[in-house]
Design a protein around this motif. Structure first.
Motif, short mmCIF file in Angstrom:
data_model
loop_
_atom_site.label_atom_id
_atom_site.label_comp_id
_atom_site.label_asym_id
_atom_site.label_seq_id
_atom_site.Cartn_x
_atom_site.Cartn_y
_atom_site.Cartn_z
N GLU A 94 0.87 -1.19 0.00
CA GLU A 94 0.00 0.00 0.00
C GLU A 94 0.89 1.23 0.00
O GLU A 94 1.79 1.35 0.84
CB GLU A 94 -0.89 -0.06 1.25
CG GLU A 94 -1.55 1.22 1.67
CD GLU A 94 -2.60 1.70 0.69
OE1 GLU A 94 -2.25 2.44 -0.25
OE2 GLU A 94 -3.79 1.33 0.88
N ASP A 95 0.66 2.11 -0.97
CA ASP A 95 1.53 3.28 -1.07
C ASP A 95 1.12 4.44 -0.18
O ASP A 95 1.90 5.35 0.06
CB ASP A 95 1.61 3.77 -2.53
CG ASP A 95 0.25 4.15 -3.07
OD1 ASP A 95 -0.72 3.39 -2.83
OD2 ASP A 95 0.14 5.20 -3.71
N GLU A 96 -0.12 4.42 0.31
CA GLU A 96 -0.52 5.49 1.22
C GLU A 96 -0.05 5.12 2.62
O GLU A 96 -0.63 4.23 3.27
CB GLU A 96 -2.04 5.66 1.21
CG GLU A 96 -2.54 6.35 -0.05
CD GLU A 96 -4.04 6.18 -0.20
OE1 GLU A 96 -4.77 6.94 0.47
OE2 GLU A 96 -4.47 5.30 -0.95
N ASP A 107 -3.13 -3.17 -2.26
CA ASP A 107 -3.85 -2.01 -2.79
C ASP A 107 -3.82 -2.09 -4.33
O ASP A 107 -2.84 -2.56 -4.90
CB ASP A 107 -3.17 -0.73 -2.31
CG ASP A 107 -3.95 0.51 -2.70
OD1 ASP A 107 -5.20 0.43 -2.74
OD2 ASP A 107 -3.32 1.54 -2.99
N MET A 161 -4.42 0.65 -6.50
CA MET A 161 -3.79 1.85 -7.07
C MET A 161 -2.40 2.04 -6.49
O MET A 161 -2.23 2.60 -5.42
CB MET A 161 -4.65 3.08 -6.74
CG MET A 161 -6.01 3.05 -7.38
SD MET A 161 -5.93 3.36 -9.16
CE MET A 161 -5.78 5.15 -9.15
N LYS A 186 -12.36 0.85 0.04
CA LYS A 186 -11.96 1.93 0.95
C LYS A 186 -13.05 3.00 0.98
O LYS A 186 -13.61 3.31 -0.08
CB LYS A 186 -10.67 2.58 0.44
CG LYS A 186 -9.44 1.74 0.56
CD LYS A 186 -8.30 2.56 -0.05
CE LYS A 186 -7.00 1.82 0.00
NZ LYS A 186 -5.94 2.58 -0.70
#
Ligand code: CA
Length: 223
Positions: free
Chosen positions: A9-11, A53, A55, A102
């Motif tokens: 997950e990039d966030e 994730d 995206m 989400k």
């Protein structure tokens, strides 16, 4: 429990939140912010589950999943945004175990993680699963939930035949051939009789609609 979960997950805010909650529940976690590195890590090490994730900046989650599935069956829960219906469909088609939209409640994610790890560990190669029904073709035992389903030899064979050919309409002749084979020289009514037995013992008993009649064609168990 010592289950290890990979979070891709990039966030960082979300990744950190998930990781803290999971560790609080006793899981070990590793967080990775890139799809490419996440894939590498998931291939290198056998995680019990991957939270992925969709995206991601470099390699998106769907592509990560596609490449992972060429090699491994690790359970994967994909995280999608509310408006990404296509990602959800593509993910499940590619073999994601589950998905979360989400924003989600952490309790729900935890429940899905538990369920998917358990399901993955629980499935044996000799086992056919349909909802809560499990049929072990080696031990020749069937269970529904925790309850044993008591089947005669022919009922069992017919059920296995239907489950192995699921999503295909099977004619009575084919079933006779596949299940009774040479030992049988009667007419196809016997198939209907045995389908009836199975329906009484499974469909009707547990209130499900497993075996469907296709008029003029035969029977089908649909996924
Ligand atoms: Ca993202």
């Amino acid at each position: 429990m010592d289950n290890e979960i990979l979070i891709v997950e990039d966030e960082s805010r979300i990744a950190r939140f998930i990781s803290l909650e999971l560790e609080h529940e006793g899981y070990k976690t590793k967080s990775i912010i890139s799809g490419r590195e996440g894939l590498e890590e998931a291939l290198k090490k056998d995680y019990d589950l991957v939270i992925l994730d969709v995206m991601l900046p470099d390699l998106n989650g769907i592509e990560v999943l596609r490449r992972l599935r060429q090699v491994k069956s690790t359970p994967v829960i994909i995280l999608t945004a509310r408006d990404q219906v296509m990602d959800k469909v593509a993910g499940l088609d590619l073999g994601a175990s589950d998905y979360m939209t989400k924003p989600f409640a952490i309790e729900e994610l935890l429940a899905r993680i538990r369920a998917n790890i358990k399901k993955h560990v629980g499935i044996r190669a000799s086992e056919l699963v349909f909802g809560r029904l499990r049929v072990d073709t080696e031990a020749r035992k069937a269970t529904y939930g925790d309850e044993p389903v008591d089947l005669s030899k022919k009922e069992f064979d017919l059920l296995v035949y239907l489950l192995e050919n699921r999503n295909i309409v099977i004619s009575r002749e084919k079933m006779l051939d596949g299940v009774w084979g040479f030992e049988f020289f009667g007419n196809t009514n016997v198939v209907d009789v045995y389908i009836r037995y199975l329906r009484v013992k499974i469909d009707e008993k547990y209130g499900i609609n497993m075996i469907e009649t296709v008029r003029g064609a035969g029977y089908i168990i649909r996924e």
